[in-house]
Design an enzyme around this catalytic site. Structure first.
Site, short mmCIF file in Angstrom:
data_model
loop_
_atom_site.label_atom_id
_atom_site.label_comp_id
_atom_site.label_asym_id
_atom_site.label_seq_id
_atom_site.Cartn_x
_atom_site.Cartn_y
_atom_site.Cartn_z
N GLN A 31 0.92 -1.10 -0.09
CA GLN A 31 0.07 -0.08 0.11
C GLN A 31 0.99 1.14 0.06
O GLN A 31 2.11 1.13 0.44
CB GLN A 31 -0.91 0.05 1.19
CG GLN A 31 -1.65 -1.13 1.20
CD GLN A 31 -2.42 -1.11 2.63
OE1 GLN A 31 -4.00 -0.67 2.62
NE2 GLN A 31 -2.07 -1.60 3.65
N HIS A 62 -12.79 5.01 16.66
CA HIS A 62 -11.98 3.90 17.48
C HIS A 62 -12.76 3.59 18.88
O HIS A 62 -13.12 2.55 19.23
CB HIS A 62 -10.57 4.19 17.92
CG HIS A 62 -9.90 4.29 16.65
ND1 HIS A 62 -8.87 5.17 16.29
CD2 HIS A 62 -9.39 3.21 15.67
CE1 HIS A 62 -8.16 4.94 15.25
NE2 HIS A 62 -8.58 3.70 14.97
N ASP A 86 -2.59 1.16 13.01
CA ASP A 86 -2.25 2.55 13.51
C ASP A 86 -2.27 2.30 14.89
O ASP A 86 -1.59 3.13 15.57
CB ASP A 86 -3.19 3.54 13.07
CG ASP A 86 -4.62 3.16 13.17
OD1 ASP A 86 -5.09 3.09 14.38
OD2 ASP A 86 -5.25 2.77 12.13
N GLU A 106 -2.39 -7.55 11.36
CA GLU A 106 -2.20 -6.79 10.37
C GLU A 106 -1.39 -7.24 9.16
O GLU A 106 -0.35 -7.96 9.27
CB GLU A 106 -1.60 -5.53 11.03
CG GLU A 106 -1.34 -4.54 10.04
CD GLU A 106 -1.99 -3.87 9.21
OE1 GLU A 106 -3.09 -3.19 9.75
OE2 GLU A 106 -1.88 -3.68 8.16
N ASP A 138 -2.06 -12.15 6.81
CA ASP A 138 -3.47 -11.84 5.95
C ASP A 138 -4.60 -12.07 6.94
O ASP A 138 -4.77 -13.47 7.56
CB ASP A 138 -3.40 -12.51 4.90
CG ASP A 138 -4.67 -12.52 4.16
OD1 ASP A 138 -5.80 -12.09 4.52
OD2 ASP A 138 -4.67 -12.78 2.77
N GLY A 139 -5.67 -11.21 7.50
CA GLY A 139 -6.61 -11.49 8.23
C GLY A 139 -7.37 -12.73 7.77
O GLY A 139 -7.91 -13.59 8.76
N ASP A 156 -10.99 -3.70 11.71
CA ASP A 156 -10.81 -2.24 11.31
C ASP A 156 -10.06 -2.33 10.22
O ASP A 156 -8.70 -1.95 9.86
CB ASP A 156 -9.97 -1.88 12.59
CG ASP A 156 -9.51 -0.51 12.52
OD1 ASP A 156 -9.88 0.18 11.73
OD2 ASP A 156 -8.65 0.11 13.25
N THR A 158 -9.66 -1.25 5.95
CA THR A 158 -9.82 -0.12 4.65
C THR A 158 -11.44 -0.39 4.04
O THR A 158 -12.03 -1.36 4.52
CB THR A 158 -8.87 -0.12 3.64
OG1 THR A 158 -8.60 -1.44 3.27
CG2 THR A 158 -7.27 0.07 4.09
N ASP A 159 -11.60 0.27 2.91
CA ASP A 159 -12.63 -0.24 2.11
C ASP A 159 -12.46 -1.45 1.27
O ASP A 159 -11.20 -1.80 1.47
CB ASP A 159 -13.16 1.17 1.32
CG ASP A 159 -13.49 2.38 2.08
OD1 ASP A 159 -14.45 2.34 2.39
OD2 ASP A 159 -12.90 3.37 2.45
N1 AG3 Z 1 -10.22 2.56 8.56
C1 AG3 Z 1 -11.43 2.93 8.13
C2 AG3 Z 1 -11.35 4.01 6.85
C3 AG3 Z 1 -12.74 4.10 6.27
C4 AG3 Z 1 -12.57 5.00 4.89
N2 AG3 Z 1 -13.94 4.73 4.52
C5 AG3 Z 1 -14.61 5.68 3.96
N3 AG3 Z 1 -14.65 6.92 4.31
N4 AG3 Z 1 -15.60 5.13 3.14
C6 AG3 Z 1 -9.86 3.10 9.55
C7 AG3 Z 1 -8.68 2.87 10.33
C8 AG3 Z 1 -8.29 3.31 11.60
N5 AG3 Z 1 -7.86 2.34 12.43
#
Ligand code: AG3
Length: 281
Positions: A31, A62, A86, A106, A138-139, A156, A158-159
């Site tokens: 990434q 959180h 994070d 993670e 990998d989860g 927790d 990403t999209d």
């Molecule tokens: N992860 C979630 C990010 C989601 C953003 N998506 C969206 N705006 N549609 C956050 C990680 C924090 N630990």
């Protein structure tokens, strides 16, 4: 004229942040990680161009993914965070003294190192807590292979684009179901339903076969624009989601944690879904 960062997550809607300066950038092949300083939201972390954390509003996200299931369950001891490199989710979970185990799974080791070094206030020591165990994996694979059972699994992620996509599949949810204790709860970030409605519909359909209780609750996170964010909820037990307001308030009073968004009233209110969200399931 100053610099601006533009987030292009949606094809028809963008948001921009005034940038004081870019701080760090890394790409470990998995990434693209960027950290910049803003006048309005503090430090902002993006993965592949999408806002993940701002030091200004991360507390909302959180707190809601950690404290709502923990107080609803009432006796969480073992927890697993999938994603969350994070460390903010670990920080909130570990505020509860009754928690004995916090496993962080993670996929991207670079995210953990990057955040530990450049955004230490987010994890606030959680990576070094004796209850924490960091697994770089990998989860999807971890959940398929582990023999452990958890009282709480927080996805927790990403999209559902990039490496986080597998965390939205029925196969993964099925393994989460297998790794839960009888009253255990799975929660996840499930997108902004006004803009990503299909994520709510898809998650509901993919979880329904594997859990007795499948639902959603909500939180308003300013930098996840588009209105309320949907937080997914799944359990083999109907009890945790239906605990009375009095029970939640009593648990919070007996074992309080410091919060800036979560309250027992917010807890109960967050399960009230707008009609346009209900209509997606
Ligand atoms: N992860 C979630 C990010 C989601 C953003 N998506 C969206 N705006 N549609 C956050 C990680 C924090 N630990």
């Amino acid at each position: 004229t100053g610099q601006w960062f533009r987030e292009e997550l949606y094809p028809h809607w963008r948001q921009s942040f005034a940038v004081t300066r870019e701080l760090y950038r890394a790409d470990d092949g998995l990434q693209d990680i960027v950290l910049f300083e803003t006048p309005g939201f503090g430090r902002v972390l993006t993965l592949d161009g999408v806002i993940q954390v701002t030091t200004g509003d991360e507390f909302i996200y959180h707190e809601m993914l950690a404290h709502v299931p923990i107080y609803a369950h009432g006796a969480v001891k073992t927890t697993c965070v999938v994603g969350g490199g994070d460390g903010g989710m670990l920080r909130e979970i570990l505020k509860h003294q009754a928690i004995q185990q916090a496993v962080l799974v993670e996929i991207d080791a670079a995210v953990v190192e990057f955040c530990r070094t450049h955004m230490p206030s987010v994890s606030d020591g959680a990576f070094d807590d004796p209850r924490t165990e960091i697994v770089i994996a990998d989860g999807l694979r971890y959940m398929a292979e582990t023999e452990r059972k958890f009282d709480l699994i927080v996805i927790d992620s990403t999209d559902p684009i990039g490496p986080g996509g597998v965390l939205f599949t029925e196969a993964f949810y099925k393994d989460c179901a297998r790794c839960l204790t009888p009253d255990g709860i799975v929660v996840n970030q499930n997108g902004v339903p006004f803009l990503q409605g299909e994520e709510v519909t898809d998650t509901w359909r993919r979880r329904r076969p594997h859990f007795a209780d499948v639902s959603f609750y909500t939180a308003a996170v300013p930098t996840y624009v588009g209105g309320l964010m949907a937080l997914g909820w799944a359990s083999h037990s109907l009890r945790p989601r239906h605990e009375s307001s009095d029970t939640i308030a009593a648990r919070f009073q007996a074992a309080p944690v410091a919060t800036r968004y979560y309250t027992p009233d917010i807890h109960k209110a967050s399960f009230a879904l707008p009609k346009y969200v209900q209509d997606l399931i």
